[in-house]
Design an enzyme around this catalytic site. Sequence first.
Site, short mmCIF file in Angstrom:
data_model
loop_
_atom_site.label_atom_id
_atom_site.label_comp_id
_atom_site.label_asym_id
_atom_site.label_seq_id
_atom_site.Cartn_x
_atom_site.Cartn_y
_atom_site.Cartn_z
N HIS A 156 0.94 -1.28 -0.22
CA HIS A 156 -0.09 -0.01 0.13
C HIS A 156 0.85 1.25 0.15
CE1 HIS A 156 -3.47 2.50 0.49
NE2 HIS A 156 -3.92 1.96 1.70
N MET A 171 8.33 -2.78 -7.26
CA MET A 171 7.54 -1.67 -6.73
C MET A 171 7.30 -0.56 -7.34
SD MET A 171 7.37 -3.67 -4.16
CE MET A 171 6.54 -2.98 -2.80
N GLY A 172 6.05 0.00 -6.94
CA GLY A 172 5.42 1.26 -7.74
C GLY A 172 4.84 0.81 -9.05
N PHE A 173 4.62 -0.49 -9.07
CA PHE A 173 4.15 -1.09 -10.39
C PHE A 173 2.60 -1.71 -10.01
CE2 PHE A 173 7.99 0.17 -12.21
CZ PHE A 173 7.47 0.49 -13.48
N HIS A 208 -1.82 -2.09 -10.09
CA HIS A 208 -2.88 -1.72 -9.04
C HIS A 208 -3.92 -2.48 -9.15
CE1 HIS A 208 -5.64 1.30 -7.29
NE2 HIS A 208 -4.41 1.95 -6.82
N ASP A 213 2.79 5.90 -6.52
CA ASP A 213 4.20 5.83 -5.76
C ASP A 213 5.34 5.86 -6.66
OD1 ASP A 213 2.80 5.54 -3.12
OD2 ASP A 213 2.26 3.70 -3.77
N ARG A 248 -3.37 12.02 3.31
CA ARG A 248 -4.60 10.89 3.19
C ARG A 248 -5.54 11.18 4.44
NH1 ARG A 248 -5.58 6.50 0.04
NH2 ARG A 248 -4.64 7.77 -1.73
N ARG A 276 -19.03 -6.67 9.01
CA ARG A 276 -18.89 -7.80 9.74
C ARG A 276 -19.03 -8.89 8.51
NH1 ARG A 276 -18.43 -13.04 11.08
NH2 ARG A 276 -18.40 -13.24 13.56
#
Length: 378
Positions: free
Chosen positions: A225, A260-262, A264, A315, A340, A359
Amino acid sequence: MSQSNQPDIRKGLVGVLADVSAVSKVMPETNSLTYRGYAVQDLCEMCSFEEVAYLLWNGELPNRDQLAEFKAAEAAEREISPPLHEVIRAFPHDAHPMDAIRTAVSFMGMEDPEAADTGEPATRRKALRLLAKIPTAIAAAHRASKGQVPVAPNPAHSFAENFFNLVFGKVPQPEVVRAFDVSLILYAEHTFNASTFTARTVTSTGADIHGAITAAIAALKGPLHGGANEAVMHMLTEIGEPAKAAAWLEGRFDHRALVMGFGHRVYKSGDSRVPTMTKYAEKMAEVVGDRRWMEMSRILAAEMLRQKNIHPNLDFPAGPAYHLMGFDIPLFTPIFVASRVTGWAAHVIEQAADNRLIRPLSVYTGPEQRPVPPMAAR
Ligand code: COA
């Protein structure tokens, strides 16, 4: 049950519609994102982060007077208490800044003058206090970890200027502040992502906003994330120079490792926020006179697309942009928090206004029911 009579489990809640929301809309088919109906790239070019925070919390952009009032109210709440400063000084110096801000926000919840009031007016006031105080706590913890004394917030500064001043004791040139402000707008909100859903889940139990934001920060820290912006810069540092980027990537592919950064969960053909952030990251490279990181990024993005058909996410350009602005890598995800918190708070307010306890169910895969053996028989 699905047609094959197997229970229909959506691992990772992929494709599950969990609720309605009027805060933002992701349109993967057109790679677009709107906050309260406004395209995020238009907000970046025409508004400040403070205007966007107001928009997320109130549904409409502020007029001049409303904005002035909002900015003054935020600026007036930036100080953190002496006991919180003391707690921050007691943090281990090698603590991750995300753990520091998570703990500081939890502490702010105990100190809040309206701690026991979970009604909407109090929640809105608490959201403003969180927005104002989070940068002060992030910067104080960061400076303490380096043996530096904190810098006092300056109410005359914009939100973005204040962040730089708190971290570095000075405000950089306007292009740098602008690029940072744009990154805050891009990071502010993104529908039901993991941290936002966490905040909504905590809120659904009737718990207070400080608890919801503390939990959201814990969720954001993960490298799948928010932690990805830090991981991107570690990756670029490891690669070192553009000429090594393609070979480095081949090595990752050989090990079937994540880049990383790729990728979604929602956007599969491009993240709506990437072109704007890349444009401002390029500006930072020009201002600083260091093209290395953006050149490396360009090669990685082209190769990932050519070989894997996977696009970069926000990112990816944010990592080098923050590095070029002068921030240490462990501050990248806390900056995401500072932004955020606006989206999280909008969702906390929305969830509480039309609440039903979150729940879901699970399919049990453990042993069938059995008798408890006496100790002597175990
Ligand atoms: N690097 C390499 N391969 C990737 C990848 C990446 N960053 N992201 C996805 N893939 C591959 C997966 O390995 C999978 O391949 P497979 O079908 O051969 O197993 C395929 O693309 C589909 O990905 P999947 O894991 O199903 O997507 P997801 O929706 O579950 O995961 C992310 C989305 C964001 C968790 C994932 O893309 C990722 O881990 N990215 C890196 C971390 C990151 O940048 N996070 C920030 C998100 S904003």
